[in-house]
Scaffold this motif. Sequence first.
Motif: not given
Length: 115
Positions: A31-46, A53-57
């Motif tokens: 694993i190099k990184g983990m993330g959360w994304y979201r997409q609302a109707p009519g919008n692009e995923r953001e 992996n180093g803990g930088n958020a």
Amino acid sequence: QVQMMESGGGLVQAGGSLRLSCATSIVISKIKGMGWYRQAPGNERELVAHVSNGGNANYGASVKGRFTISRDHAKNMVYLQMNSLKPEDTAVYYCKGSTLYNDYWGQGTQVTVSS
């Protein structure tokens, strides 16, 4: 086959909190990184939040100061603590895990914030 399993979505009133969880079967050493994304109707995923992996958020501008991403390496999970939720946070939230060569996405979990 890599699996990404989100949980914790639901309906909450504005100002409330939710905690999303994501379990991954990606070999943790890859694993190099983990993330959360979201997409609302009519919008692009953001991007919502990402942790390397180093803990930088890093966080999307609209959630900075309200959301917190964290990882549990022992359980191979990533979490998103969402506080002070707003109706505009309503979306399907996706977990993503990244290796050197691939990105893996979950099926998404619905978060609905009522006003």
